[in-house]
Write an enzyme that holds these catalytic residues in place. Structure first.
Site, PDB file in Angstrom:
ATOM      1  N   ASP A  89      18.839  32.302  43.595  1.00 55.20           N
ATOM      2  CA  ASP A  89      18.834  33.117  42.374  1.00 55.20           C
ATOM      3  C   ASP A  89      19.994  32.681  41.478  1.00 55.20           C
ATOM      4  O   ASP A  89      21.156  32.831  41.843  1.00 55.20           O
ATOM      5  CB  ASP A  89      18.977  34.589  42.742  1.00 55.20           C
ATOM      6  CG  ASP A  89      18.647  35.526  41.589  1.00 55.20           C
ATOM      7  OD1 ASP A  89      18.896  35.153  40.430  1.00 55.20           O
ATOM      8  OD2 ASP A  89      18.156  36.645  41.849  1.00 55.20           O
ATOM      9  N   HIS A  97      15.184  33.782  40.953  1.00 54.12           N
ATOM     10  CA  HIS A  97      15.132  35.128  40.371  1.00 54.12           C
ATOM     11  C   HIS A  97      13.681  35.461  40.061  1.00 54.12           C
ATOM     12  O   HIS A  97      13.234  35.457  38.905  1.00 54.12           O
ATOM     13  CB  HIS A  97      15.995  35.189  39.110  1.00 54.12           C
ATOM     14  CG  HIS A  97      16.298  36.596  38.672  1.00 54.12           C
ATOM     15  ND1 HIS A  97      17.025  37.470  39.438  1.00 54.12           N
ATOM     16  CD2 HIS A  97      15.959  37.276  37.542  1.00 54.12           C
ATOM     17  CE1 HIS A  97      17.130  38.635  38.806  1.00 54.12           C
ATOM     18  NE2 HIS A  97      16.485  38.541  37.659  1.00 54.12           N
ATOM     19  N   SER A 139      15.579  43.322  39.575  1.00 53.74           N
ATOM     20  CA  SER A 139      16.684  42.934  38.714  1.00 53.74           C
ATOM     21  C   SER A 139      17.334  44.173  38.076  1.00 53.74           C
ATOM     22  O   SER A 139      17.774  45.064  38.795  1.00 53.74           O
ATOM     23  CB  SER A 139      16.196  41.919  37.677  1.00 53.74           C
ATOM     24  OG  SER A 139      17.273  41.294  37.018  1.00 53.74           O
TER      25      SER A 139
END
Length: 204
Positions: free
Chosen positions: A149, A183, A95
């Site tokens: 995600d 995610h 991320s």
């Protein structure tokens, strides 16, 4: 290995032995706690401020540069003090940490072994191709994204990949999309990471 926003090094530490890469040193720094605009100014570990989670939003250059300098110093210490070849160093992240990993690897004055960018994006993409270091034109890159995600959109990852392909032709950047992954991470992704690292650290 650089963690995501609001996380710490502990969030990924348990993964390292599972990668089964012998004779390898893993360095997992924790970002400083800073106010994050997208989270109403609440302070949490972050590599830079995030104003919006959108590929067209403004980016915190000052914060990213500060974190870049920190990671660059860690790399330099391994090379100068521990005599580690730059080609044996991989910068990885998830991320926001993945964004910093790409930022660092593409601008490094060292010819690094590779970059792993998970569920992430290329920051300051408008600065390329001018910003890429001559040492990074053959950087090995593994980019992985989940198609579910909801934090960092797959389209954001795809846009980044399209840019990376124009910056590095040989070896071509790898981009894997994992069905059903949000995610987060999963065993399929970890296996891709393991194989990538094994290819970088294979016996020379």
């Amino acid at each position: 290995w650089l963690h995501g926003l609001g996380d710490t090094a502990d969030g990924w530490a348990s993964l390292m032995p599972a990668l089964d890469i012998p004779d390898t040193k893993f360095i997992l720094p924790t970002a400083s706690s800073i106010p994050i605009s997208v989270n109403n100014g609440i302070a949490m570990p972050g590599w830079s401020d995030i104003y919006k989670l959108h590929h067209d939003s403004d980016e915190d250059k000052k914060g990213m540069t500060k974190s870049f300098e920190r990671i660059k110093n860690l790399i330099t210490a391994e090379i100068d003090k521990n005599q580690i070849s730059p080609s044996r160093i991989v910068v990885a992240g998830f991320s926001q940490g993945g964004a910093l990993a790409l930022h660092t690897s593409l601008r490094s004055t060292y010819t690094l072994g590779g970059c792993i960018a998970l569920s992430t994006w290329l920051p300051f993409r408008q600065e390329y191709p001018a910003a890429i270091s001559s040492s990074a034109t053959n950087l090995k890159i593994l980019q992985v994204h989940g198609d579910e995600d909801l934090v960092v959109s797959l389209k954001w990852g795809e846009k980044s990949y399209e840019i990376l392909k124009t910056l590095i032709q040989e070896p071509a950047p790898e981009f894997a999309v994992i069905s059903g992954m949000g995610h987060s991470s999963d065993p399929e992704e970890i296996e891709l990471v393991r194989k990538f690292l094994a290819s970088v650290f294979k016996k020379e």
